[in-house]
Scaffold this motif. Structure first.
Motif, short mmCIF file in Angstrom:
data_model
loop_
_atom_site.label_atom_id
_atom_site.label_comp_id
_atom_site.label_asym_id
_atom_site.label_seq_id
_atom_site.Cartn_x
_atom_site.Cartn_y
_atom_site.Cartn_z
N GLY A 71 -3.28 -6.07 -16.21
CA GLY A 71 -2.20 -5.28 -16.05
C GLY A 71 -2.31 -4.23 -15.25
O GLY A 71 -1.56 -3.81 -14.37
N MET A 72 -3.70 -3.59 -15.44
CA MET A 72 -3.84 -2.25 -14.31
C MET A 72 -3.94 -2.65 -13.10
O MET A 72 -3.42 -1.84 -12.34
CB MET A 72 -5.20 -1.83 -15.05
N LEU A 73 -4.64 -3.93 -12.63
CA LEU A 73 -4.59 -4.47 -11.26
C LEU A 73 -3.26 -4.73 -10.89
O LEU A 73 -2.96 -4.31 -9.61
CB LEU A 73 -5.56 -5.59 -11.29
N MET A 74 -2.44 -5.39 -11.59
CA MET A 74 -1.04 -5.94 -11.15
C MET A 74 -0.31 -4.46 -10.87
O MET A 74 0.50 -4.33 -10.04
CB MET A 74 -0.46 -6.73 -12.05
N GLY A 75 -0.24 -3.60 -11.64
CA GLY A 75 0.34 -2.24 -11.56
C GLY A 75 -0.03 -1.46 -10.31
O GLY A 75 0.78 -0.93 -9.69
N ARG A 76 -1.41 -1.52 -10.07
CA ARG A 76 -1.87 -0.64 -8.74
C ARG A 76 -1.44 -1.49 -7.58
O ARG A 76 -1.09 -1.01 -6.75
CB ARG A 76 -3.33 -0.64 -8.70
N TYR A 77 -1.39 -2.88 -7.80
CA TYR A 77 -0.90 -3.80 -6.65
C TYR A 77 0.58 -3.34 -6.39
O TYR A 77 0.89 -3.26 -5.34
CB TYR A 77 -1.05 -5.15 -6.94
N ARG A 78 1.41 -3.37 -7.35
CA ARG A 78 2.91 -2.88 -6.91
C ARG A 78 2.84 -1.51 -6.60
O ARG A 78 3.66 -1.58 -5.41
CB ARG A 78 3.65 -3.13 -8.46
N LEU A 79 2.17 -0.58 -7.09
CA LEU A 79 2.16 0.79 -6.48
C LEU A 79 1.97 0.84 -4.94
O LEU A 79 2.26 1.55 -4.17
CB LEU A 79 1.38 1.55 -7.68
N ALA A 80 0.62 0.16 -4.69
CA ALA A 80 0.15 -0.10 -3.28
C ALA A 80 1.14 -0.65 -2.55
O ALA A 80 1.51 -0.15 -1.20
CB ALA A 80 -0.91 -0.63 -3.18
N ALA A 81 1.85 -1.79 -2.76
CA ALA A 81 2.75 -2.35 -2.11
C ALA A 81 4.01 -1.70 -1.66
O ALA A 81 4.46 -1.85 -0.50
CB ALA A 81 3.07 -3.92 -2.82
N ILE A 82 4.48 -0.78 -2.79
CA ILE A 82 5.60 -0.06 -2.38
C ILE A 82 5.34 0.79 -1.33
O ILE A 82 6.09 1.39 -0.31
CB ILE A 82 5.93 0.73 -3.65
N GLY A 83 4.21 1.29 -1.09
CA GLY A 83 3.73 2.25 0.04
C GLY A 83 3.24 1.43 1.28
O GLY A 83 2.91 2.12 2.13
N GLY A 84 3.43 0.17 1.37
CA GLY A 84 3.20 -0.78 2.38
C GLY A 84 1.69 -1.02 2.36
O GLY A 84 1.02 -1.54 3.53
N GLY A 85 0.95 -0.88 1.59
CA GLY A 85 -0.58 -0.92 1.52
C GLY A 85 -0.90 -2.14 0.55
O GLY A 85 -0.11 -3.01 0.24
N ARG A 86 -2.27 -2.45 0.39
CA ARG A 86 -2.61 -3.79 -0.35
C ARG A 86 -3.92 -3.42 -1.08
O ARG A 86 -4.51 -2.21 -1.30
CB ARG A 86 -3.20 -4.80 0.89
N ILE A 87 -4.28 -4.35 -2.00
CA ILE A 87 -5.61 -3.84 -2.86
C ILE A 87 -6.52 -5.02 -2.37
O ILE A 87 -6.36 -6.01 -2.03
CB ILE A 87 -5.27 -3.88 -4.32
N GLY A 88 -7.85 -4.55 -2.76
CA GLY A 88 -9.02 -5.62 -2.31
C GLY A 88 -9.90 -5.70 -3.50
O GLY A 88 -9.97 -4.38 -4.44
N LEU A 89 -10.39 -6.70 -3.96
CA LEU A 89 -11.20 -6.83 -5.11
C LEU A 89 -12.62 -7.16 -4.50
O LEU A 89 -12.81 -8.04 -3.71
CB LEU A 89 -10.92 -7.86 -5.94
N TYR A 90 -13.71 -6.27 -4.95
CA TYR A 90 -15.06 -6.47 -4.36
C TYR A 90 -15.95 -6.56 -5.27
O TYR A 90 -15.98 -6.23 -6.56
CB TYR A 90 -15.14 -5.24 -3.75
N ASN A 91 -17.08 -7.80 -5.36
CA ASN A 91 -17.98 -8.04 -6.16
C ASN A 91 -17.30 -8.45 -7.51
O ASN A 91 -17.73 -8.06 -8.90
CB ASN A 91 -18.83 -6.81 -6.53
#
Length: 127
Positions: A71-91
């Protein structure tokens, strides 16, 4: 380099770092409800105050994540998408990757497999 995220109940600010418009977060060994809430609150502060669009989560030390972590990841994804950004997962550990794939959320993030410095990872998200 990053230090420990939740050492004996203390949070160390080095776990959140901003390069250009990218927030990089070093995830703790275990991501439960308490730690997910803490990460959400602090990540949101950086996103809203530091003009951050992209977020990279580094799971190098992570061994366990419950549903609140998803849920934390999906919430940050939505927040980033609103600002035109993306998320990345590493390791990303295989167990966590399997859960994300099972939930069909793999299209929501960019998986970063390369072992490179986090600033370069951030630049790949921006491009």
């Amino acid at each position: 380099m990053f230090s420990f995220l939740f050492g004996k109940g203390n949070f160390m600010e080095e776990q959140f770092s901003v390069i250009d418009n990218c927030l990089m977060i070093r995830m703790p060994e275990e991501i439960d409800h308490y730690k997910s809430t803490y990460i959400c609150e602090n990540a949101d502060k950086y996103i809203l105050r530091k003009d951050v669009n992209n977020i990279v989560f580094d799971f190098e030390d992570t061994k366990f994540m419950d549903s609140s972590g998803i849920g934390m990841l999906m919430g940050r994804y939505r927040l980033a998408a609103i600002g035109g950004g993306r998320i990345g997962l590493y390791n990303v550990p295989k167990d966590i990757e399997r859960i994300l794939n099972h939930l069909n959320v793999q299209q929501s993030y960019q998986k970063l497999k390369m072992h490179i410095k986090m600033s370069v990872v951030c630049m790949k998200l921006i491009v």
